[in-house]
Motif scaffolding. Structure first.
Motif, PDB file in Angstrom:
ATOM      1  N   VAL A 165     -24.995  10.653 -41.984  1.00  0.00           N
ATOM      2  CA  VAL A 165     -24.152   9.890 -42.909  1.00  0.00           C
ATOM      3  C   VAL A 165     -24.999   9.102 -43.911  1.00  0.00           C
ATOM      4  N   GLY A 166     -26.293   9.392 -43.982  1.00  0.00           N
ATOM      5  CA  GLY A 166     -27.150   8.792 -45.000  1.00  0.00           C
ATOM      6  C   GLY A 166     -27.720   7.445 -44.656  1.00  0.00           C
ATOM      7  N   LEU A 167     -27.661   7.045 -43.382  1.00  0.00           N
ATOM      8  CA  LEU A 167     -28.202   5.752 -42.974  1.00  0.00           C
ATOM      9  C   LEU A 167     -29.640   5.901 -42.493  1.00  0.00           C
ATOM     10  N   ILE A 168     -30.468   4.917 -42.838  1.00  0.00           N
ATOM     11  CA  ILE A 168     -31.806   4.853 -42.248  1.00  0.00           C
ATOM     12  C   ILE A 168     -31.734   4.031 -40.970  1.00  0.00           C
ATOM     13  N   LEU A 169     -32.783   4.155 -40.143  1.00  0.00           N
ATOM     14  CA  LEU A 169     -32.856   3.407 -38.898  1.00  0.00           C
ATOM     15  C   LEU A 169     -34.186   2.673 -38.830  1.00  0.00           C
ATOM     16  N   HIS A 170     -34.101   1.342 -38.681  1.00  0.00           N
ATOM     17  CA  HIS A 170     -35.274   0.490 -38.484  1.00  0.00           C
ATOM     18  C   HIS A 170     -35.069  -0.271 -37.171  1.00  0.00           C
ATOM     19  N   PRO A 171     -35.334   0.356 -36.020  1.00  0.00           N
ATOM     20  CA  PRO A 171     -35.096  -0.328 -34.747  1.00  0.00           C
ATOM     21  C   PRO A 171     -36.082  -1.464 -34.496  1.00  0.00           C
ATOM     22  N   TYR A 172     -35.726  -2.316 -33.561  1.00  0.00           N
ATOM     23  CA  TYR A 172     -36.519  -3.494 -33.193  1.00  0.00           C
ATOM     24  C   TYR A 172     -36.637  -3.582 -31.676  1.00  0.00           C
ATOM     25  N   THR A 173     -37.645  -4.272 -31.146  1.00  0.00           N
ATOM     26  CA  THR A 173     -38.913  -4.720 -31.701  1.00  0.00           C
ATOM     27  C   THR A 173     -39.982  -4.227 -30.734  1.00  0.00           C
ATOM     28  N   LEU A 174     -41.057  -3.632 -31.252  1.00  0.00           N
ATOM     29  CA  LEU A 174     -42.150  -3.183 -30.398  1.00  0.00           C
ATOM     30  C   LEU A 174     -43.252  -4.235 -30.403  1.00  0.00           C
ATOM     31  N   ARG A 175     -43.652  -4.625 -29.192  1.00  0.00           N
ATOM     32  CA  ARG A 175     -44.693  -5.632 -29.010  1.00  0.00           C
ATOM     33  C   ARG A 175     -45.765  -5.058 -28.091  1.00  0.00           C
ATOM     34  N   ASN A 176     -46.969  -5.550 -28.201  1.00  0.00           N
ATOM     35  CA  ASN A 176     -48.088  -5.013 -27.423  1.00  0.00           C
ATOM     36  C   ASN A 176     -48.079  -5.445 -25.966  1.00  0.00           C
ATOM     37  N   GLU A 177     -47.510  -6.621 -25.684  1.00  0.00           N
ATOM     38  CA  GLU A 177     -47.642  -7.192 -24.349  1.00  0.00           C
ATOM     39  C   GLU A 177     -46.771  -6.457 -23.319  1.00  0.00           C
ATOM     40  N   ASN A 178     -47.318  -6.361 -22.115  1.00  0.00           N
ATOM     41  CA  ASN A 178     -46.654  -5.651 -21.025  1.00  0.00           C
ATOM     42  C   ASN A 178     -45.183  -5.996 -20.810  1.00  0.00           C
ATOM     43  N   PRO A 179     -44.805  -7.285 -20.737  1.00  0.00           N
ATOM     44  CA  PRO A 179     -43.416  -7.590 -20.387  1.00  0.00           C
ATOM     45  C   PRO A 179     -42.384  -7.019 -21.357  1.00  0.00           C
ATOM     46  N   PHE A 180     -42.806  -6.703 -22.574  1.00  0.00           N
ATOM     47  CA  PHE A 180     -41.868  -6.213 -23.580  1.00  0.00           C
ATOM     48  C   PHE A 180     -41.839  -4.689 -23.674  1.00  0.00           C
ATOM     49  N   LEU A 181     -42.729  -4.010 -22.971  1.00  0.00           N
ATOM     50  CA  LEU A 181     -42.834  -2.556 -23.060  1.00  0.00           C
ATOM     51  C   LEU A 181     -41.999  -1.872 -21.984  1.00  0.00           C
ATOM     52  N   PRO A 182     -41.575  -0.626 -22.237  1.00  0.00           N
ATOM     53  CA  PRO A 182     -40.974   0.153 -21.149  1.00  0.00           C
ATOM     54  C   PRO A 182     -41.937   0.205 -19.970  1.00  0.00           C
ATOM     55  N   ALA A 183     -41.385   0.262 -18.759  1.00  0.00           N
ATOM     56  CA  ALA A 183     -42.217   0.144 -17.556  1.00  0.00           C
ATOM     57  C   ALA A 183     -43.303   1.203 -17.489  1.00  0.00           C
ATOM     58  N   ASN A 184     -43.004   2.414 -17.957  1.00  0.00           N
ATOM     59  CA  ASN A 184     -43.998   3.485 -17.854  1.00  0.00           C
ATOM     60  C   ASN A 184     -45.149   3.330 -18.845  1.00  0.00           C
ATOM     61  N   PHE A 185     -45.108   2.301 -19.694  1.00  0.00           N
ATOM     62  CA  PHE A 185     -46.215   2.058 -20.621  1.00  0.00           C
ATOM     63  C   PHE A 185     -46.919   0.736 -20.331  1.00  0.00           C
ATOM     64  N   ARG A 186     -46.556   0.070 -19.244  1.00  0.00           N
ATOM     65  CA  ARG A 186     -47.220  -1.183 -18.889  1.00  0.00           C
ATOM     66  C   ARG A 186     -48.526  -0.892 -18.158  1.00  0.00           C
ATOM     67  N   ARG A 187     -49.495  -1.767 -18.350  1.00  0.00           N
ATOM     68  CA  ARG A 187     -50.787  -1.642 -17.699  1.00  0.00           C
ATOM     69  C   ARG A 187     -51.162  -3.002 -17.127  1.00  0.00           C
ATOM     70  N   GLY A 188     -51.246  -3.104 -15.808  1.00  0.00           N
ATOM     71  CA  GLY A 188     -51.544  -4.381 -15.186  1.00  0.00           C
ATOM     72  C   GLY A 188     -50.307  -5.255 -15.092  1.00  0.00           C
ATOM     73  N   THR A 189     -50.538  -6.515 -14.725  1.00  0.00           N
ATOM     74  CA  THR A 189     -49.414  -7.424 -14.486  1.00  0.00           C
ATOM     75  C   THR A 189     -49.461  -8.694 -15.322  1.00  0.00           C
ATOM     76  N   GLY A 190     -50.496  -8.874 -16.122  1.00  0.00           N
ATOM     77  CA  GLY A 190     -50.614 -10.108 -16.891  1.00  0.00           C
ATOM     78  C   GLY A 190     -49.524 -10.256 -17.937  1.00  0.00           C
ATOM     79  N   ALA A 191     -48.949 -11.460 -18.030  1.00  0.00           N
ATOM     80  CA  ALA A 191     -47.878 -11.701 -18.997  1.00  0.00           C
ATOM     81  C   ALA A 191     -48.359 -11.555 -20.432  1.00  0.00           C
ATOM     82  N   ASP A 192     -49.667 -11.745 -20.639  1.00  0.00           N
ATOM     83  CA  ASP A 192     -50.217 -11.626 -21.992  1.00  0.00           C
ATOM     84  C   ASP A 192     -51.102 -10.389 -22.146  1.00  0.00           C
TER      85      ASP A 192
END
Length: 391
Positions: free
Chosen positions: A326-353
């Motif tokens: 229908v001609g719409l663009i998609l700008h999804p949100y939000t990708l962050r580097n830190e583990n707690p914000f990533l999907p579980a299969n992309f987390r490394r370690g347990t540190g919050a930062d």
């Protein structure tokens, strides 16, 4: 929620053409980052006055600036996002002051993003309000004049995840939207390249009830700065579809409807008695309706690729293809580097930062065909795009 201005007054695209301006284009100001040839970069530069069509795809949008490295919504965060090469800076989650000025804060409640609690003269301003149905306690921009807000300084919102950002607590004041527009002009001149911004109107129904309507104030400032046109370098966004509909009648800027979780309802729908949820809006009929007054959507990443009960990515939905139809663009949100914000299969370690495998997450989301992404770490996003485009 991401995130603009040589004028061509004789060119007046129709609604379909206007939406098409937000279609895919891999050339543009980011050519050097993509590893394109000098000829391709020059071609991209010639497109700079053609609106969103001149932006690289996937577009890298600095979420509240480079907020992974500096306190969000400060000129320091915005500046760093540009220095890193972000295609667009989400300069401004816009909320009003008591005297009607628009300022840039993530929320009207500022106890978590400023040093207001350290100002005894404002202790009696602390209160509890119901914000979009949620009781919220703190200090609110609408209870301060601009002059009073200018005595405050910004602080890091999530220090547990970003302890290094606290180094910059107290360095920057709260910027106004008009200051951001002037900064955009200044940076465009200095860099010899158009700077784009992507402001969001926050809680428009709430503020309209207080007599502090956002849309008219935004439109007035954009008109004053000649940035209210279809090819102006300012994309406007809101979680409330009726706010975007109102803006569609006031300005010609590209407009984007933000979409939260599938089971949620936009607050204006709650207030107006509209029973639909986001799940309804992302169906073909809902997307067609959005395309009648907006040029894009900003869905949460989980609407692009859902997560399972363990937090791992599953299979992509059909949202990207349906929106593009229908001609719409998609700008999804939000990708962050830190583990707690990533999907579980992309987390490394347990540190919050600690950082996870964010490059793997970018690959998964870019592969769906999204047109851009909001990120707190623009430098990482640009590297991930270069890998994706050149790989």
């Amino acid at each position: 929620m991401g995130t603009q201005h040589t004028h061509e007054p004789n060119e007046q695209p129709d609604a379909t053409g206007r939406r098409a301006l937000l279609g895919a284009a891999v050339l543009g100001a980011g050519g050097a980052v993509l590893g394109l040839s000098g000829t391709a970069q020059a071609a991209g530069a010639r497109q700079a006055g053609r609106g969103v069509k001149g932006l690289p795809v996937p577009t890298i949008i600095g979420h509240r600036g480079a907020s992974g490295y500096r306190p969000e919504h400060t000129l320091g965060a915005y500046q760093l996002a540009l220095d890193m090469g972000a295609d667009i800076v989400e300069a401004g989650d816009l909320v009003p002051t008591r005297d009607g000025h628009l300022v840039c804060r993530h929320e009207p409640e500022i106890g978590g993003t400023t040093d207001v609690a350290d100002h005894p003269e404002f202790a009696d301003r602390r209160t509890t309000k119901v914000l979009d149905g949620v009781p919220t306690t703190g200090w609110f921009t609408e209870d301060f004049t601009l002059a009073e807000l200018k005595t405050l300084r910004a602080t890091e919102r999530i220090p547990a995840n970003r302890p290094h950002n606290t180094l910059y607590d107290g360095r920057w004041e709260i910027p106004t939207f008009e200051e951001v527009l002037r900064w955009q002009d200044e940076q465009t001149r200095k860099r010899g390249k158009q700077v784009w911004i992507y402001p969001e109107l926050k809680h428009p129904t709430y503020f309209r009830k207080l007599g502090l309507g956002l849309e008219e104030r935004v439109a007035k400032l954009l008109r004053a700065h000649r940035r209210d046109r279809w090819n102006s370098p300012v994309i406007l966004q809101s979680f409330e579809p009726t706010s975007i509909q109102r803006l569609n009648k006031l300005v010609d800027n590209p407009l984007v409807v933000l979409l939260s979780g599938a089971g949620t309802r936009p607050w204006d729908f709650v207030e107006n008695g509209d029973p639909r949820t986001v799940a309804d809006l992302v169906k073909p009929a809902g997307l067609r309706e959005i395309a009648s007054y907006a040029q894009g959507i900003g869905p949460t990443l989980d609407l692009i690729i859902p997560r399972d009960g363990a937090g791992n990515l599953t299979e992509p939905t059909g949202l990207v293809a349906d929106a593009h139809k229908v001609g719409l663009i998609l700008h999804p949100y939000t990708l962050r580097n830190e583990n707690p914000f990533l999907p579980a299969n992309f987390r490394r370690g347990t540190g919050a930062d600690a950082y996870g495998d964010v490059f793997g997450a970018y690959r998964a989301y870019f592969a769906t065909g999204i047109d851009g992404i909001f990120t707190d770490h623009p430098d990482t996003g640009l590297l991930a795009r270069a890998d994706f485009v050149n790989g």
